[in-house]
Design a protein around this motif. Structure first.
Motif, PDB file in Angstrom:
ATOM      1  N   SER A   1       0.689  -1.321   0.356  1.00 52.97           N
ATOM      2  CA  SER A   1      -0.099   0.043   0.268  1.00 52.97           C
ATOM      3  C   SER A   1       1.117   1.292   0.150  1.00 52.97           C
ATOM      4  O   SER A   1       1.733   1.086   0.341  1.00 52.97           O
ATOM      5  N   HIS A   2       0.195   2.086  -0.522  1.00 54.00           N
ATOM      6  CA  HIS A   2       1.026   3.687  -0.636  1.00 54.00           C
ATOM      7  C   HIS A   2       1.130   4.278   0.265  1.00 54.00           C
ATOM      8  O   HIS A   2       1.508   5.327   1.322  1.00 54.00           O
ATOM      9  N   GLN A   3       0.257   3.643   1.623  1.00 51.63           N
ATOM     10  CA  GLN A   3       0.173   4.569   2.573  1.00 51.63           C
ATOM     11  C   GLN A   3       1.023   4.718   3.331  1.00 51.63           C
ATOM     12  O   GLN A   3       1.279   5.279   4.717  1.00 51.63           O
ATOM     13  N   HIS A   4       1.986   3.803   3.573  1.00 51.84           N
ATOM     14  CA  HIS A   4       2.636   2.546   4.619  1.00 51.84           C
ATOM     15  C   HIS A   4       4.320   3.585   3.871  1.00 51.84           C
ATOM     16  O   HIS A   4       4.126   4.019   3.144  1.00 51.84           O
ATOM     17  N   HIS A   5       5.041   3.744   5.498  1.00 51.54           N
ATOM     18  CA  HIS A   5       6.509   4.363   5.580  1.00 51.54           C
ATOM     19  C   HIS A   5       7.111   4.238   4.384  1.00 51.54           C
ATOM     20  O   HIS A   5       7.745   2.466   4.520  1.00 51.54           O
ATOM     21  N   HIS A   6       7.775   4.492   3.606  1.00 53.49           N
ATOM     22  CA  HIS A   6       8.930   3.538   2.764  1.00 53.49           C
ATOM     23  C   HIS A   6      10.096   3.473   3.400  1.00 53.49           C
ATOM     24  O   HIS A   6      10.950   4.609   3.015  1.00 53.49           O
ATOM     25  N   PRO A   7      11.204   2.755   3.060  1.00 58.23           N
ATOM     26  CA  PRO A   7      12.335   2.818   3.806  1.00 58.23           C
ATOM     27  C   PRO A   7      13.279   3.720   3.137  1.00 58.23           C
ATOM     28  O   PRO A   7      14.316   4.631   2.827  1.00 58.23           O
ATOM     29  N   HIS A   8      12.930   3.905   1.590  1.00 60.53           N
ATOM     30  CA  HIS A   8      14.527   4.179   0.498  1.00 60.53           C
ATOM     31  C   HIS A   8      13.235   4.849  -0.160  1.00 60.53           C
ATOM     32  O   HIS A   8      12.622   4.242  -1.347  1.00 60.53           O
ATOM     33  N   HIS A   9      13.986   5.834  -0.413  1.00 58.48           N
ATOM     34  CA  HIS A   9      12.947   7.089  -1.334  1.00 58.48           C
ATOM     35  C   HIS A   9      13.620   7.539  -2.809  1.00 58.48           C
ATOM     36  O   HIS A   9      15.065   7.191  -2.119  1.00 58.48           O
ATOM     37  N   ARG A  10      13.002   7.246  -3.845  1.00 57.88           N
ATOM     38  CA  ARG A  10      13.692   7.362  -5.467  1.00 57.88           C
ATOM     39  C   ARG A  10      13.209   9.144  -5.964  1.00 57.88           C
ATOM     40  O   ARG A  10      11.992   9.287  -6.048  1.00 57.88           O
ATOM     41  N   HIS A  11      14.569   9.672  -6.255  1.00 54.28           N
ATOM     42  CA  HIS A  11      13.828  10.419  -6.815  1.00 54.28           C
ATOM     43  C   HIS A  11      13.328  10.110  -8.170  1.00 54.28           C
ATOM     44  O   HIS A  11      13.860   9.305  -8.749  1.00 54.28           O
ATOM     45  N   LEU A  12      12.590  10.875  -8.913  1.00 50.07           N
ATOM     46  CA  LEU A  12      12.274  10.611 -10.508  1.00 50.07           C
ATOM     47  C   LEU A  12      13.304  10.533 -11.271  1.00 50.07           C
ATOM     48  O   LEU A  12      13.419   9.627 -11.657  1.00 50.07           O
ATOM     49  N   GLY A  13      14.183  10.932 -11.101  1.00 54.61           N
ATOM     50  CA  GLY A  13      15.853  11.436 -12.554  1.00 54.61           C
ATOM     51  C   GLY A  13      16.062   9.595 -11.856  1.00 54.61           C
ATOM     52  O   GLY A  13      16.866   9.161 -13.211  1.00 54.61           O
ATOM     53  N   GLU A  14      16.660   9.229 -11.001  1.00 53.42           N
ATOM     54  CA  GLU A  14      16.725   8.252 -10.459  1.00 53.42           C
ATOM     55  C   GLU A  14      16.013   7.030 -11.330  1.00 53.42           C
ATOM     56  O   GLU A  14      16.648   5.634 -11.837  1.00 53.42           O
ATOM     57  N   ILE A  15      14.663   7.317 -10.587  1.00 49.66           N
ATOM     58  CA  ILE A  15      13.947   5.802 -12.135  1.00 49.66           C
ATOM     59  C   ILE A  15      13.765   6.020 -13.237  1.00 49.66           C
ATOM     60  O   ILE A  15      13.973   4.968 -13.903  1.00 49.66           O
ATOM     61  N   GLU A  16      14.415   7.251 -13.764  1.00 46.38           N
ATOM     62  CA  GLU A  16      14.072   7.272 -15.286  1.00 46.38           C
ATOM     63  C   GLU A  16      15.665   6.642 -15.840  1.00 46.38           C
ATOM     64  O   GLU A  16      15.066   5.561 -17.001  1.00 46.38           O
ATOM     65  N   GLU A  17      16.121   6.625 -15.189  1.00 46.78           N
ATOM     66  CA  GLU A  17      17.812   5.645 -14.929  1.00 46.78           C
ATOM     67  C   GLU A  17      17.865   4.473 -15.277  1.00 46.78           C
ATOM     68  O   GLU A  17      18.294   3.352 -16.188  1.00 46.78           O
ATOM     69  N   MET A  18      17.013   3.742 -14.201  1.00 49.34           N
ATOM     70  CA  MET A  18      16.714   2.306 -13.542  1.00 49.34           C
ATOM     71  C   MET A  18      15.943   2.476 -14.880  1.00 49.34           C
ATOM     72  O   MET A  18      16.426   0.863 -15.708  1.00 49.34           O
ATOM     73  N   ILE A  19      14.806   2.483 -15.916  1.00 47.25           N
ATOM     74  CA  ILE A  19      14.059   2.656 -16.800  1.00 47.25           C
ATOM     75  C   ILE A  19      15.199   2.485 -17.936  1.00 47.25           C
ATOM     76  O   ILE A  19      15.235   1.338 -18.665  1.00 47.25           O
ATOM     77  N   LEU A  20      15.584   3.350 -18.376  1.00 49.89           N
ATOM     78  CA  LEU A  20      16.533   2.785 -19.397  1.00 49.89           C
ATOM     79  C   LEU A  20      16.913   2.163 -19.344  1.00 49.89           C
ATOM     80  O   LEU A  20      17.891   1.768 -20.482  1.00 49.89           O
ATOM     81  N   LYS A  21      18.393   1.593 -18.102  1.00 51.93           N
ATOM     82  CA  LYS A  21      18.987   0.232 -18.313  1.00 51.93           C
ATOM     83  C   LYS A  21      18.616  -0.438 -17.815  1.00 51.93           C
ATOM     84  O   LYS A  21      19.930  -1.507 -18.392  1.00 51.93           O
ATOM     85  N   ALA A  22      17.030  -0.974 -18.162  1.00 52.64           N
ATOM     86  CA  ALA A  22      16.705  -2.145 -17.362  1.00 52.64           C
ATOM     87  C   ALA A  22      16.146  -3.092 -18.637  1.00 52.64           C
ATOM     88  O   ALA A  22      16.353  -4.051 -18.345  1.00 52.64           O
ATOM     89  N   GLY A  23      16.901  -2.718 -20.368  1.00 49.31           N
ATOM     90  CA  GLY A  23      17.134  -3.610 -21.954  1.00 49.31           C
ATOM     91  C   GLY A  23      15.664  -3.781 -21.515  1.00 49.31           C
ATOM     92  O   GLY A  23      15.103  -4.498 -21.875  1.00 49.31           O
ATOM     93  N   LEU A  24      14.254  -2.450 -21.067  1.00 49.42           N
ATOM     94  CA  LEU A  24      13.048  -3.553 -21.076  1.00 49.42           C
ATOM     95  C   LEU A  24      12.839  -2.878 -23.042  1.00 49.42           C
ATOM     96  O   LEU A  24      13.434  -2.538 -23.878  1.00 49.42           O
ATOM     97  N   PRO A  25      11.508  -3.428 -23.502  1.00 50.62           N
ATOM     98  CA  PRO A  25      10.725  -3.869 -24.565  1.00 50.62           C
ATOM     99  C   PRO A  25      10.783  -2.175 -25.057  1.00 50.62           C
ATOM    100  O   PRO A  25      10.233  -0.966 -23.904  1.00 50.62           O
ATOM    101  N   GLU A  26      10.450  -1.702 -25.878  1.00 44.19           N
ATOM    102  CA  GLU A  26      11.043  -0.337 -26.675  1.00 44.19           C
ATOM    103  C   GLU A  26       9.508   0.252 -26.010  1.00 44.19           C
ATOM    104  O   GLU A  26       9.476   1.710 -25.314  1.00 44.19           O
ATOM    105  N   ARG A  27       8.177  -0.169 -25.942  1.00 44.25           N
ATOM    106  CA  ARG A  27       6.683   0.292 -26.169  1.00 44.25           C
ATOM    107  C   ARG A  27       7.301   0.358 -24.182  1.00 44.25           C
ATOM    108  O   ARG A  27       6.182   1.454 -23.809  1.00 44.25           O
ATOM    109  N   ALA A  28       7.546  -0.939 -23.545  1.00 44.70           N
ATOM    110  CA  ALA A  28       6.674  -0.746 -22.193  1.00 44.70           C
ATOM    111  C   ALA A  28       8.152   0.040 -21.662  1.00 44.70           C
ATOM    112  O   ALA A  28       7.456   0.901 -20.303  1.00 44.70           O
TER     113      ALA A  28
END
Length: 453
Positions: free
Chosen positions: A75-102
């Motif tokens: 649930s998004h309501q609970h505390h998350h121990p690791h906060h990530r900025h948008l830029g970090e998440i975008e970098e993760m997605i770009l490096k993940a080798g996902l299908p282009e549309r995904a």
């Protein structure tokens, strides 16, 4: 035919419910795990699925268990121990080798969510690092959903987004505890996402958090339109279970199908349909005969969510019932009816039923409590299939009559199902000219056909 999908959200939408619909439709869980491993966070969670029952209905429940916090639920309501900025998440997605549309869709969803969160908190999207964006389960939910939609082979539009449509959203109610304290439902991020897309919403009377920021971000980013389903031939329906115990099944439904294409009409008749082209080149069709109707498979009525109120009454004067009817229609009721029933202590009574749109439920319920002796009212939320309809004016030698015309839409073609002159107009003209009601109705119907020829 192009492949499209429709999200039906009678009890809202969340990220894990989206994943559940996709696994239910056949997206292999092993495929999702393999592709998600490219994000570099496989050591932080475990993804698994099971079949569960909600109110007697089976659906697929997908779990995202954090390996370092076993007490934390999805649930998004609970505390998350690791906060990530948008830029970090975008970098993760770009490096993940996902299908282009995904990859493209995942980036778009996170960007949309970051814009909404940034607007709520008064900061730039790039500085957003709140738990709604940075949670491991939110990353898995969003990227996994985009992977599943791509795996299903859903077509894309000119903007590169999937051919995905979504129903109106139930608002929910009450409060939830989030990282910033107690918040009203819908939470600010969800409201902002709805505002950004101008989404239709309604209250189904359930005072719980029904739409999460992750679910709202997925739907508002990827869906092309909101409301009734598009014309489609349903091939399969996926059922994704939520975690709430509600009066109606907490299940998200994803309809997978093919878009209905317009079939050209050749000659005077095709498949039992007699057609003609009007002056504006719009194809119109005459009503089908009973024989023709039995062979027609592409009838596509619109589905809408409707609320039903029921109560038994055995101690109210019959004179009050007529007044209650009028008050309910004034409050927005679509239909009101009574049935004779036998009640406890062998008392004769009535079952009073009110059908209304969810947004008018509170007003209709208030009328029942105010104008009747009932002490309790049952609430039901149902789906009903309705035909498209409009009122057309027809001239007769006795005056103008409104005619209700109902049809089903098949691409550019309207197939008429029912033509009915309005009772009150026919009755008024019959009284005025001392002619039978049936004769006025017959003339109005005849003139409608002549007017359309």
């Amino acid at each position: 035919m192009s492949k499209l999908a429709y999200l039906q959200c009678p009890t809202g939408i969340s990220g894990d419910m989206c994943l559940g619909t996709l696994v239910s439709l056949g997206v292999p869980l092993e495929f999702l795990i393999e592709k998600l491993n490219g994000l570099g966070i496989a050591h932080e969670y475990k993804l698994w699925a099971e079949l569960v029952l909600h109110n007697g209905q089976q659906a697929t429940k997908v779990h995202v268990d954090l390996l370092n916090n076993s007490d934390r639920q999805h649930s998004h309501q609970h505390h998350h121990p690791h906060h990530r900025h948008l830029g970090e998440i975008e970098e993760m997605i770009l490096k993940a080798g996902l299908p282009e549309r995904a990859q493209t869709w995942s980036l778009a969803v996170f960007r949309q969510l970051a814009i909404a969160e940034g607007a709520v908190h008064g900061i730039a999207p790039e500085k957003v690092h709140f738990h709604e964006v940075g949670a491991v389960d939110a990353i898995v939910d969003i990227v996994g959903t985009c992977l599943g939609l791509d795996w299903l082979g859903i077509d894309t539009n000119e903007q590169g987004l999937p051919s995905l449509y979504c129903s109106a959203f139930p608002t929910g109610g009450g409060t939830v505890r989030a990282a910033h304290g107690q918040m009203p439902v819908p939470v600010p991020a969800v409201l902002k996402l709805w505002e950004m897309r101008g989404c239709p919403v309604y209250s189904n009377g359930i005072e719980r958090e029904l739409v999460t920021p992750t679910g709202a971000a997925i739907a508002t980013t990827l869906a092309q339109n909101f409301g009734s389903p598009p014309p489609m031939m349903i091939k399969k329906v996926g059922l994704g279970a939520g975690s709430l115990n509600l009066p109606i099944p907490n299940i998200l439904r994803l309809w997978l199908g093919e878009a209905v294409r317009h079939e050209h009409v050749t000659g005077n008749r095709k498949r039992g349909i007699e057609s003609r082209v009007r002056g504006n080149d719009q194809i119109d069709t005459l009503p089908l005969s009973p024989t023709d109707r039995s062979h027609t498979t592409n009838i596509n009525p619109t589905l809408e969510t409707i609320s039903v109120l029921e109560t038994q009454i055995d101690d109210l004067s019959p004179q009050a019932i007529g007044y209650v009817f009028e008050a309910l229609f004034t409050a927005g009721a679509v239909d009101v009816f009574t049935q004779s029933i036998g009640m406890k202590k062998s008392r004769p009574g009535i079952l009073l039923t009110v059908i209304c749109h969810p947004e008018n439920l509170s007003n209709c319920e208030a009328v029942l409590f105010r104008e009747t002796t009932t002490l309790g009212i049952r609430r039901l939320t149902q789906q009903r299939a309705i035909l498209e309809r409009e009122i057309q004016l027809v001239e007769t030698e006795y005056g103008v009559v409104r005619v209700k015309v109902a049809w089903t839409q098949q691409a550019e073609q309207r197939i008429l199902n029912n033509i009915q002159p309005e009772y009150e107009d026919c009755a008024e003209l019959a009284r005025k000219h001392q002619i039978s009601w049936r004769e006025i109705q017959r003339i109005a119907l005849q003139n409608w056909y002549l007017q359309k020829s």
